[in-house]
Design an enzyme around this catalytic site. Structure first.
Site, PDB file in Angstrom:
ATOM      1  N   ARG A 145      -1.382 -13.401  20.750  1.00 28.92           N
ATOM      2  CA  ARG A 145      -2.112 -14.669  20.657  1.00 28.92           C
ATOM      3  C   ARG A 145      -1.759 -15.394  19.383  1.00 28.92           C
ATOM      4  O   ARG A 145      -1.264 -14.806  18.433  1.00 28.92           O
ATOM      5  CB  ARG A 145      -3.622 -14.449  20.725  1.00 28.92           C
ATOM      6  CG  ARG A 145      -4.218 -13.723  19.544  1.00 28.92           C
ATOM      7  CD  ARG A 145      -5.748 -13.621  19.664  1.00 28.92           C
ATOM      8  NE  ARG A 145      -6.316 -12.818  18.621  1.00 28.92           N
ATOM      9  CZ  ARG A 145      -6.642 -13.248  17.412  1.00 28.92           C
ATOM     10  NH1 ARG A 145      -6.444 -14.523  17.093  1.00 28.92           N
ATOM     11  NH2 ARG A 145      -7.172 -12.461  16.518  1.00 28.92           N
ATOM     12  N   HIS A 201      23.500   2.493  13.004  1.00 26.16           N
ATOM     13  CA  HIS A 201      24.685   3.350  13.049  1.00 26.16           C
ATOM     14  C   HIS A 201      25.541   2.948  14.244  1.00 26.16           C
ATOM     15  O   HIS A 201      25.038   2.408  15.231  1.00 26.16           O
ATOM     16  CB  HIS A 201      24.268   4.818  13.138  1.00 26.16           C
ATOM     17  CG  HIS A 201      23.510   5.262  11.932  1.00 26.16           C
ATOM     18  ND1 HIS A 201      24.126   5.637  10.771  1.00 26.16           N
ATOM     19  CD2 HIS A 201      22.178   5.347  11.698  1.00 26.16           C
ATOM     20  CE1 HIS A 201      23.209   5.957   9.870  1.00 26.16           C
ATOM     21  NE2 HIS A 201      22.023   5.785  10.403  1.00 26.16           N
ATOM     22  N   ALA A 212      -1.521  -2.406  13.420  1.00 30.02           N
ATOM     23  CA  ALA A 212      -1.211  -1.043  12.990  1.00 30.02           C
ATOM     24  C   ALA A 212      -0.434  -0.283  14.053  1.00 30.02           C
ATOM     25  O   ALA A 212      -0.708  -0.391  15.243  1.00 30.02           O
ATOM     26  CB  ALA A 212      -2.502  -0.304  12.650  1.00 30.02           C
ATOM     27  N   GLY A 240      -1.289  -0.752   8.979  1.00 33.00           N
ATOM     28  CA  GLY A 240      -0.762   0.559   8.629  1.00 33.00           C
ATOM     29  C   GLY A 240       0.261   1.069   9.624  1.00 33.00           C
ATOM     30  O   GLY A 240       0.182   0.793  10.822  1.00 33.00           O
ATOM     31  N   ASN A 258       0.829  -1.195   0.000  1.00 30.47           N
ATOM     32  CA  ASN A 258       0.000   0.000   0.000  1.00 30.47           C
ATOM     33  C   ASN A 258       0.875   1.261   0.000  1.00 30.47           C
ATOM     34  O   ASN A 258       2.095   1.193   0.053  1.00 30.47           O
ATOM     35  CB  ASN A 258      -0.957  -0.025   1.192  1.00 30.47           C
ATOM     36  CG  ASN A 258      -2.297   0.612   0.869  1.00 30.47           C
ATOM     37  OD1 ASN A 258      -2.370   1.579   0.121  1.00 30.47           O
ATOM     38  ND2 ASN A 258      -3.356   0.059   1.435  1.00 30.47           N
TER      39      ASN A 258
END
Length: 193
Positions: A189, A121, A166, A148, A91
Site C-alpha cells: 500500500r 557470483h 520485518a 528487523g 541498529n
C-alpha cells in the site's frame, strides 16, 4: 590506496563496477580484513569509549554523514564503498557484504539484523569455480525504515520514505512512499501523508 589500485587489477575492477575475483585478489582481501578488524575494535570499545567507537566508524566509513547513531555489533566488508546520510540510525547486527557501492540516505531507520548483500557470483559453473563475482550497488533513499531482519539483495533500490516490513527479502526495486513486505518483498500500500 593509490598503490593498491596500481598493483591489483581486481581492485581497479571493483572501483569500476566490473567483475572481480575476491579470492584471488590480495588487495581486496587486505581491504576487507582491515575493515573487519576495525569493526571488531568498534564493537569492543563501543560501551567503554563511545567517542572512540564513533571516530573509528567515521574512519572506516569516510562517506558517513553527521549525527549517525549505531548500535554494535556491525560488520562491513568495505567502508570506502558505503555512504550514509545524516541522522541515520543503524541498529544492532548491521551487515554489509561485498564490494558493491551501498548508499543509505538521510534520516533512515535500519532495524536490527539487517543485511545488505552486493555480490552476485557467476552462474556459469566454470566462472564461479574461478571465483568471479559482480558487485552491484544497493541504494536506500531518504527517510526509509527497514524493519528487523530485512535482507537487501544485489542491485536493489528502495525509494524515499518507504517502509520495508520485518523479515522481508528485497529482490526488486521498491518505489517511494510505500509499505512493502514479504519474501520476495512487494509493495502492499501507499503511505498517506
Amino acid at each position: 590506496m593509490q598503490a593498491l589500485l596500481a598493483a591489483d587489477e581486481d581492485l581497479r575492477r571493483l572501483i569500476a563496477g566490473d567483475w572481480i575475483r575476491y579470492r584471488k585478489s590480495p588487495a581486496l582481501q587486505e581491504l576487507s580484513w582491515d575493515a573487519h578488524a576495525t569493526c571488531a575494535k568498534i564493537n569492543r570499545v563501543f560501551y567503554d569509549d563511545p567517542a572512540e567507537a564513533r571516530r573509528l566508524f567515521h574512519e572506516l566509513v569516510p562517506g558517513a554523514g553527521e549525527g549517525i547513531d549505531f548500535v554494535p555489533p556491525i560488520s562491513i566488508d568495505y567502508g570506502m564503498r558505503l555512504v550514509i546520510g545524516d541522522r541515520t540510525f543503524i541498529n544492532a547486527d548491521f551487515l554489509v557484504i561485498g564490494g558493491g557501492q551501498v548508499t543509505i540516505g538521510a534520516d533512515c531507520l535500519i532495524g536490527p539484523r539487517c543485511g545488505i548483500y552486493t555480490p552476485n557470483h557467476a552462474q556459469d559453473i566454470a566462472r564461479r569455480l574461478e571465483g568471479w563475482e559482480l558487485p552491484e550497488p544497493v541504494v536506500i533513499g531518504d527517510n526509509v525504515w527497514l524493519g528487523g531482519s530485512v535482507t537487501l539483495t544485489p542491485g536493489v533500490t528502495i525509494g524515499d520514505h518507504s517502509i520495508v516490513g520485518a523479515g522481508s527479502v528485497v529482490t526488486k526495486d521498491i518505489p517511494s512512499g510505500v509499505v512493502a513486505v514479504g519474501n520476495p518483498c512487494r509493495p502492499i500500500r501507499r503511505i498517506e501523508p
